[in-house]
Motif scaffolding. Sequence first.
Motif, PDB file in Angstrom:
ATOM      1  N   LEU A   1     -38.024  22.897  43.342  1.00  8.92           N
ATOM      2  CA  LEU A   1     -37.676  23.776  42.229  1.00  8.92           C
ATOM      3  C   LEU A   1     -38.934  24.216  41.503  1.00  8.92           C
ATOM      4  CD1 LEU A   1     -34.760  21.628  40.777  1.00  8.92           C
ATOM      5  CD2 LEU A   1     -34.576  23.515  42.407  1.00  8.92           C
ATOM      6  N   SER A   2     -38.896  25.405  40.917  1.00 10.81           N
ATOM      7  CA  SER A   2     -40.064  25.921  40.195  1.00 10.81           C
ATOM      8  C   SER A   2     -40.245  25.257  38.835  1.00 10.81           C
ATOM      9  CB  SER A   2     -39.951  27.437  40.021  1.00 10.81           C
ATOM     10  OG  SER A   2     -38.794  27.752  39.278  1.00 10.81           O
ATOM     11  N   LYS A   3     -39.163  24.685  38.282  1.00 16.63           N
ATOM     12  CA  LYS A   3     -39.283  23.968  37.007  1.00 16.63           C
ATOM     13  C   LYS A   3     -38.179  22.921  36.908  1.00 16.63           C
ATOM     14  CE  LYS A   3     -36.800  27.360  34.269  1.00 16.63           C
ATOM     15  NZ  LYS A   3     -36.784  28.210  33.111  1.00 16.63           N
ATOM     16  N   HIS A   4     -38.367  21.976  36.002  1.00 15.60           N
ATOM     17  CA  HIS A   4     -37.403  20.881  35.823  1.00 15.60           C
ATOM     18  C   HIS A   4     -36.076  21.453  35.332  1.00 15.60           C
ATOM     19  CE1 HIS A   4     -35.655  17.089  34.606  1.00 15.60           C
ATOM     20  NE2 HIS A   4     -36.690  16.457  35.146  1.00 15.60           N
ATOM     21  N   PRO A   5     -34.962  21.120  36.000  1.00 13.14           N
ATOM     22  CA  PRO A   5     -33.673  21.696  35.627  1.00 13.14           C
ATOM     23  C   PRO A   5     -32.978  20.967  34.482  1.00 13.14           C
ATOM     24  CG  PRO A   5     -33.391  20.306  37.533  1.00 13.14           C
ATOM     25  CD  PRO A   5     -34.870  20.303  37.210  1.00 13.14           C
ATOM     26  N   GLY A   6     -33.464  19.778  34.126  1.00 13.14           N
ATOM     27  CA  GLY A   6     -32.757  18.948  33.149  1.00 13.14           C
ATOM     28  C   GLY A   6     -31.685  18.146  33.859  1.00 13.14           C
ATOM     29  N   TYR A   7     -31.321  17.009  33.290  1.00 13.61           N
ATOM     30  CA  TYR A   7     -30.359  16.120  33.955  1.00 13.61           C
ATOM     31  C   TYR A   7     -28.918  16.566  33.784  1.00 13.61           C
ATOM     32  CZ  TYR A   7     -34.238  13.110  34.988  1.00 13.61           C
ATOM     33  OH  TYR A   7     -35.422  12.629  35.480  1.00 13.61           O
ATOM     34  N   ALA A   8     -28.661  17.531  32.927  1.00 10.32           N
ATOM     35  CA  ALA A   8     -27.313  18.069  32.779  1.00 10.32           C
ATOM     36  C   ALA A   8     -27.026  19.139  33.842  1.00 10.32           C
ATOM     37  CB  ALA A   8     -27.134  18.672  31.385  1.00 10.32           C
ATOM     38  N   TRP A   9     -28.009  19.419  34.693  1.00 10.18           N
ATOM     39  CA  TRP A   9     -27.896  20.446  35.735  1.00 10.18           C
ATOM     40  C   TRP A   9     -26.723  20.148  36.657  1.00 10.18           C
ATOM     41  CZ3 TRP A   9     -30.903  20.321  40.818  1.00 10.18           C
ATOM     42  CH2 TRP A   9     -30.773  21.525  41.507  1.00 10.18           C
ATOM     43  N   ASP A  10     -25.928  21.179  36.939  1.00 12.44           N
ATOM     44  CA  ASP A  10     -24.745  21.015  37.794  1.00 12.44           C
ATOM     45  C   ASP A  10     -25.038  21.274  39.274  1.00 12.44           C
ATOM     46  OD1 ASP A  10     -25.085  23.737  37.903  1.00 12.44           O
ATOM     47  OD2 ASP A  10     -23.086  24.235  37.159  1.00 12.44           O
ATOM     48  N   GLY A  11     -26.297  21.508  39.614  1.00 12.66           N
ATOM     49  CA  GLY A  11     -26.666  21.746  41.004  1.00 12.66           C
ATOM     50  C   GLY A  11     -26.605  23.192  41.420  1.00 12.66           C
TER      51      GLY A  11
ATOM     52  N   LEU B   1     -39.522  18.168  42.809  1.00  9.94           N
ATOM     53  CA  LEU B   1     -38.826  17.799  44.026  1.00  9.94           C
ATOM     54  C   LEU B   1     -37.476  17.227  43.602  1.00  9.94           C
ATOM     55  CD1 LEU B   1     -39.448  17.734  47.060  1.00  9.94           C
ATOM     56  CD2 LEU B   1     -40.253  15.398  46.744  1.00  9.94           C
ATOM     57  N   ALA B   2     -36.393  17.746  44.163  1.00 11.51           N
ATOM     58  CA  ALA B   2     -35.051  17.346  43.731  1.00 11.51           C
ATOM     59  C   ALA B   2     -34.205  16.936  44.928  1.00 11.51           C
ATOM     60  CB  ALA B   2     -34.373  18.495  42.997  1.00 11.51           C
ATOM     61  N   ALA B   3     -33.584  15.763  44.836  1.00 11.08           N
ATOM     62  CA  ALA B   3     -32.560  15.351  45.800  1.00 11.08           C
ATOM     63  C   ALA B   3     -31.231  15.506  45.069  1.00 11.08           C
ATOM     64  CB  ALA B   3     -32.775  13.917  46.247  1.00 11.08           C
ATOM     65  N   VAL B   4     -30.334  16.293  45.648  1.00 12.75           N
ATOM     66  CA  VAL B   4     -29.038  16.568  45.029  1.00 12.75           C
ATOM     67  C   VAL B   4     -27.949  16.015  45.939  1.00 12.75           C
ATOM     68  CG1 VAL B   4     -27.489  18.369  44.170  1.00 12.75           C
ATOM     69  CG2 VAL B   4     -29.977  18.683  44.013  1.00 12.75           C
TER      70      VAL B   4
ATOM     71  N   GLU C   1     -35.325  29.665  40.729  1.00  7.50           N
ATOM     72  CA  GLU C   1     -36.322  29.778  41.792  1.00  7.50           C
ATOM     73  C   GLU C   1     -36.419  28.433  42.512  1.00  7.50           C
ATOM     74  OE1 GLU C   1     -41.020  30.857  42.214  1.00  7.50           O
ATOM     75  OE2 GLU C   1     -39.946  31.593  40.455  1.00  7.50           O
ATOM     76  N   HIS C   2     -36.141  28.458  43.835  1.00  8.63           N
ATOM     77  CA  HIS C   2     -36.103  27.209  44.591  1.00  8.63           C
ATOM     78  C   HIS C   2     -36.389  27.465  46.061  1.00  8.63           C
ATOM     79  CE1 HIS C   2     -32.222  28.845  45.674  1.00  8.63           C
ATOM     80  NE2 HIS C   2     -32.191  27.981  46.669  1.00  8.63           N
TER      81      HIS C   2
END
Length: 187
Positions: free
Chosen positions: A57-67, A107-110, A73-74
Amino acid sequence: DAPDTFHAMRHALAPMGVSLDWSNRHARAGAELQIPVCVLSDAQAAAGKAHVDLLLLSKHPGYAWDGSLEGREHERLAGFDAQVAPWQAVRETLRVRMPEKPGEFVLAAVLRMEGGMVFGLSLRPLRLYAPLDPPKRKLSVGIFARDGRMEAWVRRRGHTPVLPFGEQRPDVYVVSEGMTTLGALRN
């Protein structure tokens, strides 16, 4: 909505979670990396088919992010499906190539369960550096290290590893982490 701390704890305490078991925060742009990802069941009812996407991801989505990736931008690096049994973990090592563009990323694992609902997130900051330019001149390098990784890197860069205290005096010295307490360095 609740504060980001609540959502971080919600993901951490969820009955099924995902973890990026990769502690590095830096990599070379364009490098191929092996990134371990673990899906964990922490309850009898936390079982079933799960899907994990590894994203940059281009920036931190926050932990409330729904995916949701719409408008974000990703780059999708990899993914896998896992059948998770109660109280078990499934570990996959994903081989991914980083983009050629240096910069600051996340880097995000969803983790998604059947039906597409996001069940867990694991987020790590990642800085991609531009590859190093070729050396302007060859150097003799005295190396203080516990293993051969530093020596291999010095050779790949086109320099000559030498004994730090040999007859040939090195142009430069390289001291790897954990070796700064070596008594020979104090003289």
